[in-house]
Scaffold this active site. Sequence first.
Site, PDB file in Angstrom:
ATOM      1  N   HIS A 223      56.300  93.061  12.459  1.00  0.00           N
ATOM      2  CA  HIS A 223      55.702  94.183  13.210  1.00  0.00           C
ATOM      3  C   HIS A 223      54.935  95.063  12.236  1.00  0.00           C
ATOM      4  CE1 HIS A 223      55.057  97.120  16.252  1.00  0.00           C
ATOM      5  NE2 HIS A 223      56.261  97.671  16.349  1.00  0.00           N
ATOM      6  N   HIS A 262      49.588  87.354  17.123  1.00  0.00           N
ATOM      7  CA  HIS A 262      49.979  88.489  17.949  1.00  0.00           C
ATOM      8  C   HIS A 262      50.685  87.958  19.187  1.00  0.00           C
ATOM      9  CE1 HIS A 262      49.787  92.300  20.130  1.00  0.00           C
ATOM     10  NE2 HIS A 262      49.535  92.843  18.963  1.00  0.00           N
ATOM     11  N   ASP A 313      46.771  94.617  11.230  1.00  0.00           N
ATOM     12  CA  ASP A 313      47.311  94.794   9.879  1.00  0.00           C
ATOM     13  C   ASP A 313      46.472  94.098   8.818  1.00  0.00           C
ATOM     14  OD1 ASP A 313      50.374  94.559  11.548  1.00  0.00           O
ATOM     15  OD2 ASP A 313      49.590  96.364  10.596  1.00  0.00           O
TER      16      ASP A 313
HETATM   17  C1  SDX Z   1      51.913  94.274  14.969  1.00  0.00           C
HETATM   18  O1  SDX Z   1      53.168  93.954  19.722  1.00  0.00           O
HETATM   19  C2  SDX Z   1      52.268  94.665  19.178  1.00  0.00           C
HETATM   20  O2  SDX Z   1      51.361  95.210  19.857  1.00  0.00           O
HETATM   21  C3  SDX Z   1      52.371  94.814  17.651  1.00  0.00           C
HETATM   22  C4  SDX Z   1      51.215  95.548  16.999  1.00  0.00           C
HETATM   23  C5  SDX Z   1      51.169  96.989  17.439  1.00  0.00           C
HETATM   24  O3  SDX Z   1      50.083  97.583  17.399  1.00  0.00           O
HETATM   25  O4  SDX Z   1      52.259  97.563  17.719  1.00  0.00           O
HETATM   26  O5  SDX Z   1      49.999  94.906  17.313  1.00  0.00           O
HETATM   27  C6  SDX Z   1      51.389  95.561  15.494  1.00  0.00           C
HETATM   28  O6  SDX Z   1      53.099  94.137  14.826  1.00  0.00           O
HETATM   29  C7  SDX Z   1      50.966  93.146  14.712  1.00  0.00           C
HETATM   30  C8  SDX Z   1      51.687  91.862  14.224  1.00  0.00           C
HETATM   31  C9  SDX Z   1      52.002  92.022  12.728  1.00  0.00           C
HETATM   32  N1  SDX Z   1      52.823  90.893  12.291  1.00  0.00           N
HETATM   33  C10 SDX Z   1      52.336  89.946  11.476  1.00  0.00           C
HETATM   34  O7  SDX Z   1      51.177  89.890  11.088  1.00  0.00           O
HETATM   35  C11 SDX Z   1      53.383  88.926  11.028  1.00  0.00           C
HETATM   36  C12 SDX Z   1      52.810  87.518  11.168  1.00  0.00           C
HETATM   37  N2  SDX Z   1      52.654  87.193  12.577  1.00  0.00           N
HETATM   38  C13 SDX Z   1      53.650  86.352  13.207  1.00  0.00           C
HETATM   39  O8  SDX Z   1      54.948  86.561  12.770  1.00  0.00           O
HETATM   40  C14 SDX Z   1      53.451  86.250  14.722  1.00  0.00           C
HETATM   41  O9  SDX Z   1      52.130  86.033  14.954  1.00  0.00           O
HETATM   42  C15 SDX Z   1      53.919  87.394  15.598  1.00  0.00           C
HETATM   43  C16 SDX Z   1      55.348  87.700  15.377  1.00  0.00           C
HETATM   44  C17 SDX Z   1      53.095  88.608  15.380  1.00  0.00           C
HETATM   45  C18 SDX Z   1      53.749  86.944  17.055  1.00  0.00           C
HETATM   46  O10 SDX Z   1      54.451  85.792  17.173  1.00  0.00           O
HETATM   47  P1  SDX Z   1      54.804  85.144  18.612  1.00  0.00           P
HETATM   48  O11 SDX Z   1      53.916  85.627  19.667  1.00  0.00           O
HETATM   49  O12 SDX Z   1      56.259  85.311  18.820  1.00  0.00           O
HETATM   50  O13 SDX Z   1      54.390  83.684  18.368  1.00  0.00           O
HETATM   51  P2  SDX Z   1      55.264  82.678  17.589  1.00  0.00           P
HETATM   52  O14 SDX Z   1      55.882  83.323  16.374  1.00  0.00           O
HETATM   53  O15 SDX Z   1      56.152  82.025  18.555  1.00  0.00           O
HETATM   54  O16 SDX Z   1      54.164  81.681  17.046  1.00  0.00           O
HETATM   55  C19 SDX Z   1      53.660  80.659  17.875  1.00  0.00           C
HETATM   56  C20 SDX Z   1      53.272  79.566  16.894  1.00  0.00           C
HETATM   57  C21 SDX Z   1      54.432  79.176  15.984  1.00  0.00           C
HETATM   58  O17 SDX Z   1      54.180  77.849  15.571  1.00  0.00           O
HETATM   59  P3  SDX Z   1      55.173  76.700  16.134  1.00  0.00           P
HETATM   60  O18 SDX Z   1      56.557  77.085  15.664  1.00  0.00           O
HETATM   61  O19 SDX Z   1      55.019  76.746  17.640  1.00  0.00           O
HETATM   62  O20 SDX Z   1      54.638  75.445  15.470  1.00  0.00           O
HETATM   63  O21 SDX Z   1      52.251  80.067  16.010  1.00  0.00           O
HETATM   64  C22 SDX Z   1      52.750  80.118  14.683  1.00  0.00           C
HETATM   65  C23 SDX Z   1      54.263  80.074  14.779  1.00  0.00           C
HETATM   66  O22 SDX Z   1      54.804  79.502  13.616  1.00  0.00           O
HETATM   67  N3  SDX Z   1      52.341  81.398  14.106  1.00  0.00           N
HETATM   68  C24 SDX Z   1      52.111  81.573  12.811  1.00  0.00           C
HETATM   69  C25 SDX Z   1      51.738  82.909  12.688  1.00  0.00           C
HETATM   70  N4  SDX Z   1      51.759  83.501  13.898  1.00  0.00           N
HETATM   71  C26 SDX Z   1      52.140  82.550  14.767  1.00  0.00           C
HETATM   72  N5  SDX Z   1      52.198  80.713  11.764  1.00  0.00           N
HETATM   73  C27 SDX Z   1      51.894  81.232  10.549  1.00  0.00           C
HETATM   74  N6  SDX Z   1      51.539  82.548  10.378  1.00  0.00           N
HETATM   75  C28 SDX Z   1      51.436  83.377  11.396  1.00  0.00           C
HETATM   76  N7  SDX Z   1      51.069  84.647  11.195  1.00  0.00           N
END
Ligand code: SDX
Length: 377
Positions: A223, A262, A313
């Site tokens: 997050h 996201h 971010d």
């Molecule tokens: C913020 O919610 C909000 O509005 C948050 C925010 C706000 O203004 O409040 O926008 C601020 O928190 C932005 C997000 C910041 N976080 C990051 O940058 C951390 C990296 N991102 C990931 O952890 C991920 O993208 C999330 C947690 C943000 C969202 O993940 P989801 O929607 O739960 O999706 P997921 O983790 O289930 O991913 C789906 C697939 C997976 O692959 P598989 O297991 O299906 O093979 O996509 C991959 C994930 O591994 N994936 C990533 C990735 N994001 C998704 N793989 C590598 N790096 C990534 N960043």
Amino acid sequence: MGDTIEIKKGLAGVTADRTAVSKVNVETNSLLYRGYPVQELASTQPFESVVYLLWHGDLPSKVQLKDFMRRERVQRALDPAVVAVIDGLSEAAHPMDVVRTAVSVLGADDADAWNNEPEAVSAKALALFAKLPTVVAHIQRRHRGLEPIAPRNDLGYSANFLWMTFGEEPDEVARKAFDVSMTLYAEHSFNASTFTARVVTSTLSDYYSAVVAAIGALKGPLHGGANEAVMRTFDEIGAPANVVPWLEDALEHKRKIMGFGHRVYKRGDSRVPTMKAALDTLVDHYGRADIAEMYAALESEFVSRKGIYPNLDFPSGPAYHLLDFDTDVFTPIFVASRVAGWTAHIQEQLADNSLIRPLSAYDGVAERHIDGYVADK
Ligand code: SDX
């Protein structure tokens, strides 16, 4: 029975309640604060106006803005008791833990902390909004072995934030880029930290407890902690030429690439173009083409491989780095901004409250009885 229940892990895709604060529209990849596109607000309004909009539902008149700014500016200073607690913490304490502790102290010191009447919550929120920059600036200066700098009431919110942190009035490029980031970070519907604030508020706990809980949620690298992690990624990669091998290794080890992806946006975060433009002004201003090259190389490689786009971010981390903030202070800056959105949601939750308490599907051991249990040693 158990196998007919559909579990929505992480509440993904679940609409938990209504809100009038902001609208995140995935189809149009847009974000509205009380109906206004965030891009228009970021480019035309000072952050203080945006906070007023989120809290009061409309942009302020000139008189209302002048009064709001006046009331904010006179509350920026920290009580010596709060400074003593901050300075009493270990130098190694993470700035997010220091900010969380400072808000706790402000709540403990507020005899009216548990007054949830709208006017009382508004007063607490404005005081906290005014003080958080002073806390963040104090933390950074303490990290650098520097004395804190008192807030100035003759400077706007962002100019004062930068003044207290660096001891000089920012030029307009730095001030504007920072102010844009604060508007973009301010609110984003039911993100994890905002929903946390609503859960705490739904039990009719107090405003400070809801904010402290939200800070705890925002700290996580999935997050708010991602902006700090983005700069650590840049440092780890070292140079644009290393992006491909670094990324191949990271993906091979199933690492999450910070600043990408996201839960709601799936074709790019609507805020990124505005923040990237602000980052570009800083890159030009400080002559840091290396940051732009690293940004471009990592973005193009990761998007082409995984089709996962940058979130807010990704550009904000490098922007705060160019403004010379310490990396572990990036997420506390996010707190100073998002307290605006948290407050709007706390007020909304209080106005039409229902205890937030979802169900769970049990899949543990079948019922058993204590007479079958023998403590054999
Ligand atoms: C913020 O919610 C909000 O509005 C948050 C925010 C706000 O203004 O409040 O926008 C601020 O928190 C932005 C997000 C910041 N976080 C990051 O940058 C951390 C990296 N991102 C990931 O952890 C991920 O993208 C999330 C947690 C943000 C969202 O993940 P989801 O929607 O739960 O999706 P997921 O983790 O289930 O991913 C789906 C697939 C997976 O692959 P598989 O297991 O299906 O093979 O996509 C991959 C994930 O591994 N994936 C990533 C990735 N994001 C998704 N793989 C590598 N790096 C990534 N960043």
